[in-house]
Write a protein that holds these residues in place. Structure first.
Motif, PDB file in Angstrom:
ATOM      1  N   GLY A  67       0.802  -1.224   0.000  1.00 20.68           N
ATOM      2  CA  GLY A  67       0.000   0.000   0.000  1.00 20.68           C
ATOM      3  C   GLY A  67       0.827   1.263   0.000  1.00 20.68           C
ATOM      4  O   GLY A  67       0.450   2.261  -0.635  1.00 20.68           O
ATOM      5  N   LEU A  68       1.953   1.240   0.690  1.00 25.22           N
ATOM      6  CA  LEU A  68       2.787   2.437   0.771  1.00 25.22           C
ATOM      7  C   LEU A  68       3.820   2.511  -0.355  1.00 25.22           C
ATOM      8  O   LEU A  68       4.180   3.597  -0.797  1.00 25.22           O
ATOM      9  N   GLU A  73      -1.155   3.873  -9.707  1.00 21.37           N
ATOM     10  CA  GLU A  73      -1.145   3.770 -11.171  1.00 21.37           C
ATOM     11  C   GLU A  73      -0.661   2.381 -11.616  1.00 21.37           C
ATOM     12  O   GLU A  73      -1.074   1.887 -12.672  1.00 21.37           O
ATOM     13  N   TRP A  74       0.221   1.783 -10.836  1.00 19.07           N
ATOM     14  CA  TRP A  74       0.736   0.464 -11.187  1.00 19.07           C
ATOM     15  C   TRP A  74      -0.349  -0.601 -11.044  1.00 19.07           C
ATOM     16  O   TRP A  74      -0.478  -1.467 -11.907  1.00 19.07           O
ATOM     17  N   ILE A  80      -6.415  -3.805 -11.760  1.00 19.41           N
ATOM     18  CA  ILE A  80      -7.036  -3.819 -10.440  1.00 19.41           C
ATOM     19  C   ILE A  80      -7.683  -2.457 -10.206  1.00 19.41           C
ATOM     20  O   ILE A  80      -6.987  -1.443 -10.096  1.00 19.41           O
ATOM     21  N   SER A  81      -8.990  -2.428 -10.156  1.00 14.53           N
ATOM     22  CA  SER A  81      -9.691  -1.154  -9.982  1.00 14.53           C
ATOM     23  C   SER A  81      -9.472  -0.611  -8.578  1.00 14.53           C
ATOM     24  O   SER A  81      -9.155  -1.368  -7.640  1.00 14.53           O
ATOM     25  N   ASP A  82      -9.691   0.679  -8.415  1.00 11.45           N
ATOM     26  CA  ASP A  82      -9.542   1.303  -7.097  1.00 11.45           C
ATOM     27  C   ASP A  82     -10.522   0.703  -6.095  1.00 11.45           C
ATOM     28  O   ASP A  82     -10.192   0.505  -4.928  1.00 11.45           O
ATOM     29  N   ILE A 161       2.164   8.644  -1.095  1.00 10.30           N
ATOM     30  CA  ILE A 161       3.054   9.549  -1.828  1.00 10.30           C
ATOM     31  C   ILE A 161       4.025  10.224  -0.869  1.00 10.30           C
ATOM     32  O   ILE A 161       5.218  10.372  -1.155  1.00 10.30           O
ATOM     33  N   TRP A 162       3.513  10.636   0.302  1.00  7.38           N
ATOM     34  CA  TRP A 162       4.384  11.232   1.333  1.00  7.38           C
ATOM     35  C   TRP A 162       5.465  10.245   1.755  1.00  7.38           C
ATOM     36  O   TRP A 162       6.640  10.607   1.852  1.00  7.38           O
TER      37      TRP A 162
END
Length: 226
Positions: A67-68, A73-74, A80-82, A161-162
């Protein structure tokens, strides 16, 4: 300034302490890299708690890494949908999180309530157990409660992203501004446990007796009589 401290300075300080602390302890206390076993004092709760904790924590760690570390996008490129990812992360991660939480609760309760086990425990043992229990609880709460109370929040568009910006030494603290409080507490206490790691019995995680893998016995040699 508070954003910079919490989401840039504090994480880097914790990880620096994690690395330098391990080096320092290994050089000064390499024979202390183990945990005092309490198995002979109380075995039943230790076995149940340990099994549940380890069965749960491995998928939880894998989920955190995915997850992190993997951009959304990958996973979208893989089809794999959101929505599918969200269901798997929340409910799959939530299930294994609950398993981990139950195991950690049993282990922590055992350390506090069993008189002989508590006497064998140091102050740092009690603190680490309590903090780990709290971290796991906040992770489960964030996954099962906070995610449902904030349906518009996507941690992969902010927290992930952080986190990746920290790894490449281009920290972007602004991505954490809108993160729910439960996620923030979970993350900060997670970094805190990393800072404490080298100075507690958690270092025994690295003391895997690889030399004994595959051996069915250990030979004890009696010292010669004088």
């Amino acid at each position: 300034m508070s954003n910079q401290f919490l989401w840039v300075i504090f994480p880097y300080v914790c990880m620096a302490v994690f690395v330098v602390g391990h080096i320092f302890r290994y050089r000064n206390d390499k024979f202390g890299w183990t945990a005092k076993s309490s198995e002979f004092i109380e075995k039943k709760q230790l076995m149940i708690g340990s099994i549940l904790f380890h069965v749960g924590i491995i998928p939880v760690i894998a989920g955190h890494i995915a997850g992190l570390g993997i951009p959304k996008e990958w996973t979208q490129a893989l089809g794999i949908s959101d929505h599918l990812y969200h269901v798997g992360a929340v409910y799959g991660g939530g299930f294994f999180g609950v398993v981990t939480l139950v195991g950690m609760f049993i282990l922590t309760s055992r350390r506090f309530t069993k008189k002989n086990v508590r006497q064998l425990s140091s102050q740092s043992d009690l603190i680490v157990n309590s903090l780990l229990l709290f971290i796991v609880f906040m992770g489960v709460y964030s996954s099962l409660v906070t995610n449902n109370l904030n349906p518009g929040f996507d941690y992969r568009s902010s927290i992930s992203i952080w986190f990746r910006s920290l790894l490449i030494f281009q920290p972007e603290a602004a991505y954490m501004t809108a993160a729910p409080l439960a996620f923030k507490i979970h993350i900060l206490t997670g970094f805190l446990i990393f800072a404490m790691w080298p100075f507690t019995r958690l270092v025994h995680v690295w003391s895997v007796p690889l030399n004994y893998v595959g051996r069915s016995y250990i030979l004890y040699r009696r010292s010669p009589r004088k």
